[in-house]
Write an enzyme that holds these catalytic residues in place. Structure first.
Site, PDB file in Angstrom:
ATOM      1  N   PHE A   1      -4.627 -11.493  -2.180  1.00  0.00           N
ATOM      2  CA  PHE A   1      -4.646  -9.959  -2.658  1.00  0.00           C
ATOM      3  C   PHE A   1      -5.435  -9.616  -3.591  1.00  0.00           C
ATOM      4  O   PHE A   1      -4.753 -10.410  -4.728  1.00  0.00           O
ATOM      5  CB  PHE A   1      -3.522  -9.105  -2.320  1.00  0.00           C
ATOM      6  CG  PHE A   1      -3.941  -7.640  -1.670  1.00  0.00           C
ATOM      7  CD1 PHE A   1      -4.289  -7.244  -0.359  1.00  0.00           C
ATOM      8  CD2 PHE A   1      -3.897  -6.583  -2.808  1.00  0.00           C
ATOM      9  CE1 PHE A   1      -4.109  -5.814  -0.289  1.00  0.00           C
ATOM     10  CE2 PHE A   1      -4.198  -5.630  -2.266  1.00  0.00           C
ATOM     11  CZ  PHE A   1      -3.953  -4.994  -1.161  1.00  0.00           C
TER      12      PHE A   1
ATOM     13  N   ASP B   1       4.517 -14.068  -3.260  1.00  0.00           N
ATOM     14  CA  ASP B   1       4.018 -13.056  -2.479  1.00  0.00           C
ATOM     15  C   ASP B   1       4.035 -12.975  -0.915  1.00  0.00           C
ATOM     16  O   ASP B   1       3.678 -13.449  -0.363  1.00  0.00           O
ATOM     17  CB  ASP B   1       3.235 -12.263  -3.219  1.00  0.00           C
ATOM     18  CG  ASP B   1       2.458 -10.959  -2.404  1.00  0.00           C
ATOM     19  OD1 ASP B   1       2.432 -10.157  -1.571  1.00  0.00           O
ATOM     20  OD2 ASP B   1       1.743  -9.917  -2.960  1.00  0.00           O
TER      21      ASP B   1
HETATM   22  C1  LIG Z   1       0.350  -4.861   0.353  1.00  0.00           C
HETATM   23  C2  LIG Z   1      -0.187  -5.938  -0.908  1.00  0.00           C
HETATM   24  C3  LIG Z   1       0.143  -6.031  -2.324  1.00  0.00           C
HETATM   25  C4  LIG Z   1       0.330  -4.214  -2.406  1.00  0.00           C
HETATM   26  O1  LIG Z   1      -0.122  -4.367  -3.686  1.00  0.00           O
HETATM   27  P1  LIG Z   1       0.851  -2.300  -4.457  1.00  0.00           P
HETATM   28  O2  LIG Z   1       0.484  -3.227  -5.885  1.00  0.00           O
HETATM   29  O3  LIG Z   1       1.952  -2.403  -3.929  1.00  0.00           O
HETATM   30  O4  LIG Z   1      -0.151  -1.450  -3.544  1.00  0.00           O
HETATM   31  C5  LIG Z   1      -0.015  -6.478  -3.075  1.00  0.00           C
HETATM   32  N1  LIG Z   1      -0.458  -7.801  -3.235  1.00  0.00           N
HETATM   33  C6  LIG Z   1      -0.054  -8.844  -1.235  1.00  0.00           C
HETATM   34  C7  LIG Z   1      -0.638 -10.033  -1.383  1.00  0.00           C
HETATM   35  C8  LIG Z   1      -0.922  -8.039  -0.608  1.00  0.00           C
HETATM   36  O5  LIG Z   1      -1.180  -7.850   0.770  1.00  0.00           O
END
Ligand SMILES: *Cc1c(COP(=O)(O)O)cnc(C)c1O
Length: 426
Positions: free
Chosen positions: A134, A209
């Site tokens: 992400f 994560d």
């Molecule tokens: C949804 C997601 C995020 C979201 O990050 P935010 O800072 O909460 O918006 C981060 N990393 C991954 C892998 C995700 O799927």
């Protein structure tokens, strides 16, 4: 499982209903608000609303805030809330009490955790991450590389599912490995225990994560001997839009850990208002500032529900749903050159299925599906993504979704120009 999978025949409704009738988790569905006429397959982006949430949040607003006012910091346990709710997230990720606190957004929590992790390996000058991660995780790492590099940014080494592999990039220079357990695009799941072992063998620290894992698949952080983890609570955990992220730090690292953001809620004596920073004992040092109590109230209501969930049964249902979806796609959508991008091997799959549709524009197909009440989402450049939140998605939903997808492709409704228009959020 006997399914009528003959192409062009309507999907056998009674088979789907029979699977629902035998589903030990089916009763959870009525604990959620789901709009009529909607098949919701996007709980991996924003979880559905538990029925109990609205009244609980309203009570926190009217009673704790409205009547309690400032007294609620003590009387309603506001100050401790991130730690109390953290203890309730711990069993969902294989953590222990005192190992989890609630933070801000996942991006901020990742920054907090990665800096603490890297500081445990001073002198090592590389960070390993995934090309397919992400993007926010990679953006955050850019800043960590610069801040901790002492003038020259730390080196970044990227692995990917099609190489380079983790083994190829790991050596004694690597301080931290940051990986997403379940890939947000493809749904591919890492072997958390095996990867953790590999990282430790190289003397590095692993930060997981868990955004697409928590509430979707069982996670065993302590059994794997992992180091740090972060995740969001608004996806499968159903905490509500903007509900805070969490940080998990293995108990053995807590005394030594020096997080990036040293705010007063992470101080050993916040109300002594001392001039210098002194970290709180334990996981509390990962806290920063005033917690988002109204957002935490949404999460609290949802965690009441999670306390009743058997995670093994959850995983079994998740695999039943994704296998059913894949088998129906295989049987019925071959004519449109549909590729199942998500691993077919169940041990490698999270709780979503992503498709690449060779003979149609995936974005427009998803818009046409949403227009017809089947809500999934699209991830650039070409993935049509369906999330299966086992607490409220039924087998009938799976059958309806494949029916709808086949109908959108057969009718070519996706070609309508309105379905090509892109919103701000996809
Ligand atoms: C949804 C997601 C995020 C979201 O990050 P935010 O800072 O909460 O918006 C981060 N990393 C991954 C892998 C995700 O799927």
């Amino acid at each position: 499982m006997t399914l009528d999978t003959q192409a062009r025949q309507p999907i056998d409704r009674s088979t789907c209903s029979a699977l629902d009738a035998a589903d030990p988790l089916a009763h959870f569905r009525e604990r959620f608000v789901l709009p009529d006429g909607v098949v919701y397959l996007d709980g991996n982006s924003l979880g559905a609303l538990p029925r109990a949430t609205a009244s609980h949040v309203a009570r926190v607003v009217t009673e704790e805030w409205g009547q309690g006012l400032i007294r609620s910091w003590n009387d309603a346990g506001w100050f401790e809330k991130p730690l109390v709710l953290g203890d309730r997230i711990a069993p969902l990720i294989g953590g222990a009490p005192g190992e989890v606190t609630l933070g801000d957004s996942t991006s901020a929590s990742l920054f907090q955790a990665v800096v603490a992790a890297a500081r445990l390996r001073p002198g090592r000058r590389a960070i390993v991450a995934e090309r397919g991660n992400f993007p926010t995780d990679l953006y955050v790492l850019e800043s960590v590389q610069e801040l901790l590099g002492g003038g020259t940014p730390l080196e970044r080494r990227l692995i990917a599912d099609d190489g380079p592999t983790l083994a190829e990039v790991l050596d004694e220079e690597v301080a931290v490995v940051v990986l997403t357990h379940v890939d947000y695009r493809t749904g591919r799941m890492h072997d958390l225990a095996e990867v953790t072992r590999q990282v430790h063998e190289a003397g590095a620290i692993v930060v997981w994560d868990l955004c697409h894992s928590v509430g979707a698949v069982p996670v065993e952080l302590n059994a794997a001997g992992a180091d740090f983890a972060v995740g969001c609570t608004y996806k499968y955990l159903n905490g509500g839009p903007g509900s805070p992220s969490f940080i998990w730090a293995a108990a053995r690292h807590q005394a030594e850990a020096r997080p990036a953001l040293t705010g007063w809620h992470g101080h050993a004596r916040p109300f002594a208002f001392e001039l210098g920073y002194a970290p709180a004992e334990g996981i509390g040092r990962f806290r920063v500032g005033t917690p988002q109590l109204l957002a935490l109230a949404g999460l609290e209501a949802s965690l009441d529900l999670w306390a009743e969930v058997d995670l093994e049964a959850l995983r079994e249902k998740s695999l039943r749903l994704t296998e059913l979806f894949i088998s129906l796609v295989d049987a019925r959508l071959g004519a449109w050159d549909v590729e199942v991008v998500t691993p077919r091997q169940s041990a490698r799959r999270g709780s979503q299925v992503s498709l690449r549709i060779g003979a149609a524009d995936g974005y427009a197909v998803m818009q046409a599906l949403i227009d017809g009440g089947v809500i999934g989402d699209f991830r650039a450049p070409d993935l049509v993504r369906f999330g299966f939140a086992p607490l409220y998605v039924s087998h009938a939903d799976v059958c309806d979704a494949v029916d709808a997808l086949e109908d959108v492709l057969t009718s070519e409704r996706w070609r309508e120009s309105r379905f090509a228009r892109r919103g701000l959020v996809t």
